[in-house]
Scaffold this motif. Structure first.
Motif, PDB file in Angstrom:
ATOM      1  N   ASP A  79      33.149  88.826 -30.952  1.00  0.00           N
ATOM      2  CA  ASP A  79      32.963  89.035 -29.516  1.00  0.00           C
ATOM      3  C   ASP A  79      32.545  87.739 -28.820  1.00  0.00           C
ATOM      4  O   ASP A  79      33.045  87.403 -27.736  1.00  0.00           O
ATOM      5  N   ARG A  80      31.602  87.026 -29.418  1.00  0.00           N
ATOM      6  CA  ARG A  80      31.156  85.763 -28.812  1.00  0.00           C
ATOM      7  C   ARG A  80      32.308  84.761 -28.730  1.00  0.00           C
ATOM      8  O   ARG A  80      32.483  84.067 -27.726  1.00  0.00           O
ATOM      9  N   LEU A 100      23.926  83.557 -38.880  1.00  0.00           N
ATOM     10  CA  LEU A 100      23.230  83.892 -37.635  1.00  0.00           C
ATOM     11  C   LEU A 100      22.581  85.281 -37.666  1.00  0.00           C
ATOM     12  O   LEU A 100      22.021  85.719 -36.649  1.00  0.00           O
ATOM     13  N   ASN A 101      22.741  85.959 -38.815  1.00  0.00           N
ATOM     14  CA  ASN A 101      22.178  87.312 -38.957  1.00  0.00           C
ATOM     15  C   ASN A 101      22.774  88.256 -37.911  1.00  0.00           C
ATOM     16  O   ASN A 101      22.061  89.007 -37.232  1.00  0.00           O
ATOM     17  N   LEU A 102      24.113  88.192 -37.789  1.00  0.00           N
ATOM     18  CA  LEU A 102      24.844  89.042 -36.855  1.00  0.00           C
ATOM     19  C   LEU A 102      25.878  89.853 -37.613  1.00  0.00           C
ATOM     20  O   LEU A 102      26.160  89.605 -38.793  1.00  0.00           O
ATOM     21  N   THR A 103      26.484  90.799 -36.932  1.00  0.00           N
ATOM     22  CA  THR A 103      27.632  91.486 -37.495  1.00  0.00           C
ATOM     23  C   THR A 103      28.877  90.639 -37.259  1.00  0.00           C
ATOM     24  O   THR A 103      28.901  89.781 -36.363  1.00  0.00           O
ATOM     25  N   LYS A 137      24.365  80.966 -27.114  1.00  0.00           N
ATOM     26  CA  LYS A 137      24.777  81.790 -28.254  1.00  0.00           C
ATOM     27  C   LYS A 137      26.244  81.562 -28.612  1.00  0.00           C
ATOM     28  O   LYS A 137      26.619  81.568 -29.790  1.00  0.00           O
ATOM     29  N   GLU A 138      27.089  81.354 -27.601  1.00  0.00           N
ATOM     30  CA  GLU A 138      28.506  81.063 -27.860  1.00  0.00           C
ATOM     31  C   GLU A 138      28.660  79.699 -28.529  1.00  0.00           C
ATOM     32  O   GLU A 138      29.495  79.514 -29.420  1.00  0.00           O
ATOM     33  N   MET A 182      36.451  81.877 -25.554  1.00  0.00           N
ATOM     34  CA  MET A 182      37.844  81.460 -25.401  1.00  0.00           C
ATOM     35  C   MET A 182      38.397  81.919 -24.054  1.00  0.00           C
ATOM     36  O   MET A 182      39.117  81.169 -23.378  1.00  0.00           O
ATOM     37  N   LYS A 183      38.063  83.149 -23.649  1.00  0.00           N
ATOM     38  CA  LYS A 183      38.542  83.666 -22.365  1.00  0.00           C
ATOM     39  C   LYS A 183      37.918  82.897 -21.211  1.00  0.00           C
ATOM     40  O   LYS A 183      38.578  82.561 -20.221  1.00  0.00           O
TER      41      LYS A 183
END
Length: 541
Positions: A184-185, A175-178, A154-155, A190-191
């Protein structure tokens, strides 16, 4: 000089001699020791392959006998075994065709006996530096690939869309996401892989791709060594604003780079700022070989668009820079191209390489740095003498020419030389663009010239896919109408850029020539008037 592996151990570069005479080996030993390098001698290439691992750094000096067919086989085996150690051929005074054949086989350079100490030392030193750099690049790519393995599917979905130039809102819709979920992804990725900016994220992903494709940055070699590339990712024209204090974007043409386009339209540059500003201030072509890791102000967007290299050059009118043209290139794939700036020294009437960028053409670069061309000789010398642009084809047909053997080895087939006239200098710089057959920067090249006493420009040279058009057909082509790119360039006395249907209609060409999807017309000025126009086009901008 050493290279450090992940374990922390250090591998010192070694100069390896294979099959050299005692006298030649003694010269190489002196050169190696004088440069602070280790030295080893091997009786045969089989002995070298048996005793030295594929990850070694340094270089190999291999005796290559023109009368023997085993030399080319040995070169091939050594290159396959060592992924970061170049092979230097050492020959007796042989023919040019033998040297070209060796260059075709992949040797780094060819040295002739008796070995001259200065050239030997210089060649070995640079070869070892390249070996260490390529090994470090390989390690960097391997580390990047290892870090990217931590990414979830997903990332990676989000990352791929970022690299296509999409913004968070567009990614969310795709991607039909907020938007928050997309952020967040990206933040988690990155972290997880240890980067602090999107630019670093893109750069790491690009580096990991090198490893996946069997490449290292700048090596230009892959396991397959196959395929073609669309080298030109974008073309821009920057012009001074009304106050003459900043450069603004007049027109930009890009391939699959919506984010780069959007970032560019909102930018302007002072003298010395960014690539366009540096060209404006320095009044000479400027070459940036690594956009992601330099001061290029749009590095994040460039990385996402697959742009790795850029060249900017000025267009003069009556001593002033009236436009700056930028070519934005992708040099990561297996494509060959070279862009050079040659400068004439009035005291000697000799041209030397002032600067340039060589995409997978390392042999040409090494040769060009030592070449001095008389005015009127060679590609750039001819254009400098005439003061007009010229197109050259069939570059590799004359191996006895100054750089003919290198053109053949690098598979460069055509070139256009642009003298940067009307600059107020006693002699113009010459910008030279060299194309390969497999992935040319420009598949269509034209030169239109104004005859003495005339006003209309006539098509005098045209090359399509590196091949000259028939002269009998050229006479049928003329400029006409407001929609013609050459006519617009002549009237405006500025570069003109067209794309899509406009380019198809606006570029006059010989019958049967495919319509370009984008084209740029570049004027060559003489005392404020357009003396010639060069048209460069491609079917894949």
């Amino acid at each position: 000089m050493s290279v450090t592996e992940e374990s922390g151990s250090s591998i010192s570069p070694v100069v390896h001699c294979v099959g050299l005479t005692a006298d030649a080996a003694a010269h190489v030993l002196d050169a190696a020791q004088g440069s602070g390098l280790n030295f080893q001698q091997h009786p045969t290439s089989d002995a070298l392959l048996k005793n030295v691992g594929p990850s070694a750094t340094g270089c190999v000096l291999l005796a290559c006998d023109e009368a023997s067919s085993t030399s080319l086989s040995a070169v091939s085996r050594l290159r396959c075994h060592f992924f970061s150690m170049p092979v230097i051929a050492v020959v007796e005074n042989g023919s040019m065709s033998h040297a070209v054949e060796l260059m075709h086989s992949g040797v780094y350079s060819v040295l002739t006996q008796p070995l001259e100490y200065r050239r030997l030392t210089g060649t070995v030193t640079v070869a070892v530096e390249n070996s260490v750099r390529e090994r470090a690049g390989f390690d960097q790519c391997r580390e990047a690939a290892f870090r990217m393995k931590a990414a979830t599917a997903k990332e990676l979905e989000v990352l791929q869309l970022i690299m296509r130039g999409l913004k968070n809102k567009e990614i969310a819709a795709e991607l039909n996401l907020t938007i928050r979920a997309v952020e967040d992804r990206r933040f988690r990725l990155m972290k997880k892989i240890g980067v602090e900016s999107v630019a670093e994220l893109v750069a790491l992903a690009v580096t990991a791709r090198y490893h996946e494709q069997g490449l290292t940055p700048g090596s230009g070699r892959s396991a397959s060594e196959a395929g073609t590339s669309r080298c030109v990712r974008g073309v821009e024209i920057w012009v001074p604003d009304e106050s003459e204090s900043r450069l603004v974007l007049e027109h930009g043409c890009y391939r699959n780079a919506a984010q780069f386009r959007e970032a560019s339209t909102s930018m302007s540059f002072q003298r010395g700022q960014g690539l366009p500003g540096r060209v404006w201030e320095q009044r000479t072509p400027v070459f940036l070989r690594e956009l992601i890791s330099t001061e290029f102000l749009r590095s994040h967007e460039a990385g996402a668009a697959g742009m790795t290299t850029a060249v900017g050059f000025p267009v003069f009118r009556e001593g002033e820079v009236r436009a700056v043209v930028l070519l934005l290139l992708d040099g990561r794939e297996h494509v060959r191209a070279a862009l050079e700036c040659w400068r004439l020294h009035p005291a000697t009437s000799m041209l030397t390489l002032f600067s340039g960028t060589f995409i997978n053409c390392e042999r040409l670069r090494r040769l060009s740095e030592f070449v001095h061309l008389p005015r009127g000789a060679g590609l750039s010398g001819s254009a400098a003498e005439q003061g007009r642009p010229q197109i050259f084809t069939r570059l590799a047909d004359d191996p006895t020419a100054v750089r003919g053997g290198a053109f053949a080895a690098e598979q460069l087939v055509s070139a256009v030389a642009l003298p940067l006239m009307d600059s107020g200098m006693s002699a113009p710089d010459v910008l030279l663009l060299l194309n390969s057959e497999s992935g040319p920067m420009f598949s269509l090249m034209q030169v239109w010239r104004r005859e003495p006493g005339g006003q209309q420009l006539q098509l005098v040279q045209e090359a399509c896919g590196g091949v000259s058009s028939l002269m009998s057909q050229i006479s049928e082509v003329g400029q006409s109408g407001d929609g013609c790119i050459v006519d617009q360039c002549q009237r405006r006395r500025l570069p003109v850029l067209m794309e899509n249907g406009t380019a198809s209609e606006g570029v006059r060409r010989t019958p049967g020539t495919a319509a370009p999807s984008f084209a740029i017309a570049i004027p060559t000025m003489n005392e404020g008037q357009v003396d010639a126009v060069t048209v460069l086009g491609s079917h894949s901008p």
